[in-house]
Design a protein around this motif. Sequence first.
Motif, short mmCIF file in Angstrom:
data_model
loop_
_atom_site.label_atom_id
_atom_site.label_comp_id
_atom_site.label_asym_id
_atom_site.label_seq_id
_atom_site.Cartn_x
_atom_site.Cartn_y
_atom_site.Cartn_z
N VAL A 135 0.84 -1.21 0.00
CA VAL A 135 0.00 0.00 0.00
C VAL A 135 0.87 1.25 0.00
O VAL A 135 1.80 1.38 0.81
N PHE A 136 0.54 2.17 -0.92
CA PHE A 136 1.28 3.42 -1.09
C PHE A 136 0.27 4.57 -1.12
O PHE A 136 -0.94 4.35 -1.06
N ARG A 137 0.76 5.80 -1.23
CA ARG A 137 -0.17 6.92 -1.41
C ARG A 137 0.51 8.03 -2.20
O ARG A 137 1.73 8.18 -2.18
N ALA A 138 -0.35 8.82 -2.89
CA ALA A 138 0.15 9.93 -3.71
C ALA A 138 0.17 11.25 -2.95
O ALA A 138 0.89 12.17 -3.34
N GLY A 139 -0.64 11.36 -1.91
CA GLY A 139 -0.75 12.61 -1.17
C GLY A 139 0.09 12.61 0.10
O GLY A 139 0.67 11.60 0.48
N PHE A 140 0.13 13.77 0.77
CA PHE A 140 0.88 13.86 2.01
C PHE A 140 0.10 13.20 3.16
O PHE A 140 -1.08 12.90 3.04
N PRO A 272 -0.68 20.39 -3.00
CA PRO A 272 -0.02 21.51 -3.68
C PRO A 272 -0.26 21.53 -5.19
O PRO A 272 0.64 21.29 -6.00
N TYR A 273 -1.51 21.84 -5.56
CA TYR A 273 -1.83 22.08 -6.97
C TYR A 273 -2.96 23.10 -7.06
O TYR A 273 -3.95 23.02 -6.31
N ALA A 274 -2.82 24.03 -7.96
CA ALA A 274 -3.89 24.96 -8.32
C ALA A 274 -3.48 25.60 -9.64
O ALA A 274 -2.29 25.76 -9.93
N ARG A 275 -4.47 25.96 -10.43
CA ARG A 275 -4.16 26.58 -11.71
C ARG A 275 -3.28 27.82 -11.55
O ARG A 275 -2.33 28.05 -12.30
N GLU A 276 -3.58 28.62 -10.50
CA GLU A 276 -2.89 29.90 -10.36
C GLU A 276 -1.57 29.82 -9.61
O GLU A 276 -0.87 30.84 -9.47
N ALA A 341 1.40 15.99 -11.31
CA ALA A 341 0.61 17.22 -11.28
C ALA A 341 0.74 17.95 -9.95
O ALA A 341 0.66 19.18 -9.88
N THR A 342 0.95 17.19 -8.86
CA THR A 342 1.08 17.80 -7.54
C THR A 342 2.54 17.97 -7.12
O THR A 342 2.84 18.11 -5.94
N GLY A 343 3.43 17.99 -8.10
CA GLY A 343 4.84 18.24 -7.83
C GLY A 343 5.68 16.98 -7.96
O GLY A 343 5.17 15.88 -8.17
N LEU A 344 6.99 17.15 -7.86
CA LEU A 344 7.88 15.99 -7.91
C LEU A 344 7.55 15.06 -6.76
O LEU A 344 7.44 15.49 -5.61
N THR A 345 7.41 13.78 -7.08
CA THR A 345 6.96 12.81 -6.07
C THR A 345 8.03 11.77 -5.82
O THR A 345 8.54 11.14 -6.74
N THR A 346 8.36 11.60 -4.54
CA THR A 346 9.28 10.56 -4.09
C THR A 346 8.56 9.74 -3.02
O THR A 346 7.92 10.30 -2.13
N ALA A 353 4.16 9.70 0.08
CA ALA A 353 4.74 10.66 -0.85
C ALA A 353 5.32 11.84 -0.08
O ALA A 353 4.66 12.41 0.78
N GLU A 354 6.53 12.21 -0.40
CA GLU A 354 7.16 13.36 0.22
C GLU A 354 6.97 14.57 -0.70
O GLU A 354 7.46 14.58 -1.83
N LYS A 355 6.24 15.55 -0.21
CA LYS A 355 6.02 16.78 -0.98
C LYS A 355 5.58 17.88 -0.03
O LYS A 355 5.17 17.62 1.11
N ALA A 356 5.68 19.11 -0.48
CA ALA A 356 5.31 20.25 0.35
C ALA A 356 3.80 20.27 0.57
O ALA A 356 3.02 19.66 -0.16
N VAL A 357 3.39 21.00 1.61
CA VAL A 357 1.97 21.18 1.92
C VAL A 357 1.50 22.48 1.29
O VAL A 357 2.11 23.54 1.49
N GLY A 358 0.44 22.43 0.52
CA GLY A 358 -0.12 23.63 -0.08
C GLY A 358 -0.97 24.41 0.91
O GLY A 358 -1.59 23.83 1.80
#
Length: 376
Positions: A135-140, A272-276, A341-346, A353-358
Amino acid sequence: MNRMKMLALSAFAAGAVMGTAFAADPIKIGVYLPLTGNSAFGGQLELEGAQLAHEKFPTIMNRPVELIVVDNKSDKVESANAVQRLVDKEKVVAIIGSFGSSLSMAGGEVAESAHIPMVGTSCSNPMVTMGKKYVFRAGFIDPYQGAGAAGWAIEKMGAKTAAILQEVSNDYSVGLAKFFKDAFEKKGGKIVAISNFQTGDQDFTAQLTEIISHSPDVLYIPINFAEGAIIMRQARELGGEFKIMGGDAMDNPEMAKIAGDACEGFTFTAVPYAREMPGKTESAELFTKYWDEHHTDEPSALSALGYDCYLMIKDAIERTGSTDPEKITEGLATIKDLPCATGLTTINATHDAEKAVGIVQIINGKRTFVGTQATD
């Protein structure tokens, strides 16, 4: 001799045809999400993201991909049943899902027992992946999210004191409240009040009156958007002047409709994704472009996560050169700096997933991406 040659040629031709047919067999990827019930809104958005990725990348290693979708009906038992069906009946090699940590935990147990890799979408409770091989995940995860909210409150909003209003019967709410509290206090802040409510409550006057008496700089509400919107409205009606923050479960367009003007200035953590948002990756720009080609509404961070789950499975299959579930699992575990789409994913050692919090704020009634917050 001629007859033997003909038989040999016939056998070769038959083998070639069978080989072609085998190569064209679809790669079956399952999706289980809440498409009905109280979590249907989020599930539908994540499904649209996965379907968009499938539309743009319909083949993997020159084989067609078949996306098999099952509704988990916003129910834990149905989630387990949905994954069981995907494994036993549909014979999928990987699974995407689910929106909602409790639903993901229920489905994840089945996937783990069946040795079929599963990639969670926006499920953020650490228990989803804890101790799991498949089991894995794409979000924080919620520790990142709680720490991100606390850091933003202190560093960007100047908060020194905070109160918490949590749904005590909800694991997501209680867990995220604890992570916020721990991080806020670690950074030198003071928690002046913690109040509880039960699932289904609509009147929060008593809790808010108690909180107002402590005059916190920030009220943190790690709860779902419907209750959160009501709390914001009632807090302002009671004269509460504190700033209000929440978690990713508040990221729903209906929230602003319910809360009205009371949600102005409301700040919450989000994928961490938004059009703007500035500095989007090329993959984020492509997701936005693809979305606009197929939709008239605004792209959602939840849809971006659904899209990313498909990309992660695609990457794992391509790098390992195999559709064997064990190999896909190995591929997912070694994802590093994958453009999503939500940034570089490790993927780290705990399969998160290690990524910044939007960070998102309601400004002039509109959802506005205002930055990202790194976590310790």
